[in-house]
Design an enzyme around this catalytic site. Structure first.
Site, PDB file in Angstrom:
ATOM      1  N   HIS A  34      -9.272   0.656   5.215  1.00  0.00           N
ATOM      2  CA  HIS A  34      -7.958   0.891   5.821  1.00  0.00           C
ATOM      3  C   HIS A  34      -8.122   1.805   7.034  1.00  0.00           C
ATOM      4  O   HIS A  34      -8.940   2.722   7.036  1.00  0.00           O
ATOM      5  CB  HIS A  34      -7.001   1.518   4.800  1.00  0.00           C
ATOM      6  CG  HIS A  34      -5.596   1.525   5.286  1.00  0.00           C
ATOM      7  ND1 HIS A  34      -5.117   2.502   6.138  1.00  0.00           N
ATOM      8  CD2 HIS A  34      -4.575   0.653   5.094  1.00  0.00           C
ATOM      9  CE1 HIS A  34      -3.853   2.220   6.426  1.00  0.00           C
ATOM     10  NE2 HIS A  34      -3.498   1.112   5.811  1.00  0.00           N
ATOM     11  N   GLU A  93      -5.080  -5.508  10.617  1.00  0.00           N
ATOM     12  CA  GLU A  93      -4.071  -4.475  10.817  1.00  0.00           C
ATOM     13  C   GLU A  93      -4.334  -3.752  12.137  1.00  0.00           C
ATOM     14  O   GLU A  93      -5.118  -2.803  12.188  1.00  0.00           O
ATOM     15  CB  GLU A  93      -4.137  -3.459   9.671  1.00  0.00           C
ATOM     16  CG  GLU A  93      -3.876  -4.053   8.310  1.00  0.00           C
ATOM     17  CD  GLU A  93      -3.341  -3.003   7.342  1.00  0.00           C
ATOM     18  OE1 GLU A  93      -2.230  -3.176   6.861  1.00  0.00           O
ATOM     19  OE2 GLU A  93      -4.035  -2.005   7.111  1.00  0.00           O
ATOM     20  N   GLU A 142      -6.533   4.233   8.066  1.00  0.00           N
ATOM     21  CA  GLU A 142      -6.396   5.690   7.817  1.00  0.00           C
ATOM     22  C   GLU A 142      -7.680   6.260   7.224  1.00  0.00           C
ATOM     23  O   GLU A 142      -8.019   7.414   7.455  1.00  0.00           O
ATOM     24  CB  GLU A 142      -5.175   5.937   6.907  1.00  0.00           C
ATOM     25  CG  GLU A 142      -3.883   5.736   7.694  1.00  0.00           C
ATOM     26  CD  GLU A 142      -2.717   5.199   6.885  1.00  0.00           C
ATOM     27  OE1 GLU A 142      -2.730   5.299   5.651  1.00  0.00           O
ATOM     28  OE2 GLU A 142      -1.780   4.665   7.521  1.00  0.00           O
ATOM     29  N   SER A 196       3.801  -2.564  10.212  1.00  0.00           N
ATOM     30  CA  SER A 196       5.254  -2.528  10.358  1.00  0.00           C
ATOM     31  C   SER A 196       5.959  -3.834   9.984  1.00  0.00           C
ATOM     32  O   SER A 196       6.946  -4.219  10.616  1.00  0.00           O
ATOM     33  CB  SER A 196       5.638  -2.074  11.774  1.00  0.00           C
ATOM     34  OG  SER A 196       5.107  -0.785  12.034  1.00  0.00           O
ATOM     35  N   ASN A 255       0.864  -1.185   0.000  1.00  0.00           N
ATOM     36  CA  ASN A 255       0.000   0.000   0.000  1.00  0.00           C
ATOM     37  C   ASN A 255       0.901   1.236   0.000  1.00  0.00           C
ATOM     38  O   ASN A 255       1.514   1.550   1.005  1.00  0.00           O
ATOM     39  CB  ASN A 255      -0.887  -0.038   1.257  1.00  0.00           C
ATOM     40  CG  ASN A 255      -1.705   1.219   1.419  1.00  0.00           C
ATOM     41  OD1 ASN A 255      -1.822   2.030   0.498  1.00  0.00           O
ATOM     42  ND2 ASN A 255      -2.293   1.387   2.599  1.00  0.00           N
ATOM     43  N   TRP A 256       0.953   1.917  -1.151  1.00  0.00           N
ATOM     44  CA  TRP A 256       1.877   3.050  -1.275  1.00  0.00           C
ATOM     45  C   TRP A 256       1.313   4.332  -0.679  1.00  0.00           C
ATOM     46  O   TRP A 256       2.019   5.353  -0.614  1.00  0.00           O
ATOM     47  CB  TRP A 256       2.255   3.252  -2.751  1.00  0.00           C
ATOM     48  CG  TRP A 256       3.020   2.092  -3.327  1.00  0.00           C
ATOM     49  CD1 TRP A 256       3.381   0.941  -2.678  1.00  0.00           C
ATOM     50  CD2 TRP A 256       3.516   1.963  -4.666  1.00  0.00           C
ATOM     51  NE1 TRP A 256       4.069   0.100  -3.539  1.00  0.00           N
ATOM     52  CE2 TRP A 256       4.170   0.700  -4.766  1.00  0.00           C
ATOM     53  CE3 TRP A 256       3.473   2.783  -5.795  1.00  0.00           C
ATOM     54  CZ2 TRP A 256       4.761   0.257  -5.949  1.00  0.00           C
ATOM     55  CZ3 TRP A 256       4.068   2.330  -6.971  1.00  0.00           C
ATOM     56  CH2 TRP A 256       4.706   1.084  -7.040  1.00  0.00           C
ATOM     57  N   LYS A 257       0.058   4.314  -0.305  1.00  0.00           N
ATOM     58  CA  LYS A 257      -0.595   5.487   0.327  1.00  0.00           C
ATOM     59  C   LYS A 257      -0.374   6.741  -0.513  1.00  0.00           C
ATOM     60  O   LYS A 257      -0.245   6.653  -1.733  1.00  0.00           O
ATOM     61  CB  LYS A 257      -0.088   5.668   1.764  1.00  0.00           C
ATOM     62  CG  LYS A 257      -0.093   4.362   2.551  1.00  0.00           C
ATOM     63  CD  LYS A 257       0.122   4.562   4.010  1.00  0.00           C
ATOM     64  CE  LYS A 257       0.231   3.221   4.699  1.00  0.00           C
ATOM     65  NZ  LYS A 257       0.213   3.304   6.126  1.00  0.00           N
ATOM     66  N   GLY A 269       2.958  -1.344   4.246  1.00  0.00           N
ATOM     67  CA  GLY A 269       2.957   0.095   3.968  1.00  0.00           C
ATOM     68  C   GLY A 269       4.372   0.566   3.680  1.00  0.00           C
ATOM     69  O   GLY A 269       4.899   0.404   2.582  1.00  0.00           O
ATOM     70  N   GLY A 270       5.020   1.162   4.681  1.00  0.00           N
ATOM     71  CA  GLY A 270       6.340   1.770   4.530  1.00  0.00           C
ATOM     72  C   GLY A 270       7.343   0.938   3.739  1.00  0.00           C
ATOM     73  O   GLY A 270       7.978   1.437   2.798  1.00  0.00           O
ATOM     74  N   GLY A 324       2.586   1.856  10.736  1.00  0.00           N
ATOM     75  CA  GLY A 324       3.479   2.998  10.561  1.00  0.00           C
ATOM     76  C   GLY A 324       4.180   3.417  11.844  1.00  0.00           C
ATOM     77  O   GLY A 324       4.785   4.477  11.906  1.00  0.00           O
TER      78      GLY A 324
HETATM   79  C1  PEP Z   1      -0.593  -0.190   6.124  1.00  0.00           C
HETATM   80  O1  PEP Z   1      -0.719   1.008   5.979  1.00  0.00           O
HETATM   81  O2  PEP Z   1      -1.453  -0.955   5.677  1.00  0.00           O
HETATM   82  C2  PEP Z   1       0.590  -0.655   6.845  1.00  0.00           C
HETATM   83  C3  PEP Z   1       0.603  -1.891   7.269  1.00  0.00           C
HETATM   84  O3  PEP Z   1       1.597   0.244   7.038  1.00  0.00           O
HETATM   85  P1  PEP Z   1       3.070  -0.053   7.674  1.00  0.00           P
HETATM   86  O4  PEP Z   1       3.567  -1.325   7.029  1.00  0.00           O
HETATM   87  O5  PEP Z   1       3.894   1.129   7.293  1.00  0.00           O
HETATM   88  O6  PEP Z   1       2.870  -0.211   9.127  1.00  0.00           O
END
Ligand code: PEP
Length: 252
Positions: free
Chosen positions: A94, A166, A96, A212, A9-11, A233-234, A172
């Protein structure tokens, strides 16, 4: 058979050139045949990504969609629009979107229903906040998030659903759920699906963990029996790290 999946997920990261570079780098990475790889660039770059990945096994997924088919909803994107550019899957729910755009169970159910009836598949995200875990309410919260949304969908549509647990406190933040915490929740979720439907659905549904995940912890998390992959994500913004995470989910 349950599918192994790693989705990035590049957000709201990467401009056009950065998106092209990352897509091209990923195209060059080794294809682990037993893992489905998905990426989720921002809306403006979906079509270019779809075109670039036409002959690759990497699937392009949307980060969101609107809950209405069409009309006066300035700034929004419908499932029909996504389908028309070759996107056939979207994230829904998600954390966010829940936190910053007030998307609650009711809207999320509308989105799920419209996505499925429009022919889109979904990755449905859910998970508890830190306060829920601290007060030992995490199972209850997750059950309610599922009961009010995906568990209302009829059995026939479950081939189009991927679940992504999640925990909000791990997204994040650099803080990951322990492999045991992830396994315990994934087993619980699979059992919720079993209780609502049957064994053929609960055993075939892919449940991803997100929060993470990085190359250094992916192996251990993916080794758990009810963890079928990850939503990243990251670490998905680096082709090298993302590919190491995909590799960690492969048994080949
Ligand atoms: C996400 O946004 O779905 C996520 C898991 O982010 P991160 O891996 O950065 O925690």
């Amino acid at each position: 058979m349950r599918k192994k999946i790693v989705a990035g997920n590049w957000k709201m990261n990467n401009d056009f050139d950065q998106t092209l570079s990352l897509v091209n780098e990923l195209k060059e990475c080794k294809n682990y045949k037993d893992v489905s790889v998905m990426i989720s660039p921002a809306y403006p770059f979906l079509k270019t990504s779809v075109d670039l990945l036409e002959n690759s096994s990497i699937e392009v997924v949307s980060q969101n969609m609107h809950q209405k088919k069409e009309g006066a909803y300035t700034g929004e994107v419908s499932p029909g629009m996504l389908k028309s550019i070759g996107v056939s899957r979207t994230l829904i729910g998600h954390s966010e979107r829940r936190a910053y755009f007030n998307e609650g169970d009711e809207v999320l159910l509308e989105k799920i229903e419209l996505a499925l009836s429009s022919g889109l598949s979904i990755i449905f995200c859910f998970g508890e906040e830190l306060s829920d875990r601290k007060s030992n309410k995490h199972f209850q919260v997750v059950k309610s998030q599922l009961d009010n949304t995906v568990l209302k969908i009829d059995k026939d549509s479950w081939g189009k659903i991927i679940l992504a647990y999640e925990p909000v406190w791990a997204i994040g933040t650099g803080e990951t759920a322990s492999p045991e915490q992830a396994q315990e929740m994934h087993e619980f979720v699979r059992n919720c699906v079993f209780e609502k439907y049957d064994n053929s659905i609960s055993e075939n549904i892919s449940i991803l963990y997100g929060g993470s995940v990085k190359p250094s912890n992916a192996d251990e998390i993916f080794s758990k029996k009810d963890v079928d992959g990850g939503l990243i994500g990251g670490a998905s913004l680096s082709a090298k790290d993302f590919n190491l995470i995909v590799e960690a989910n492969s048994s080949l």
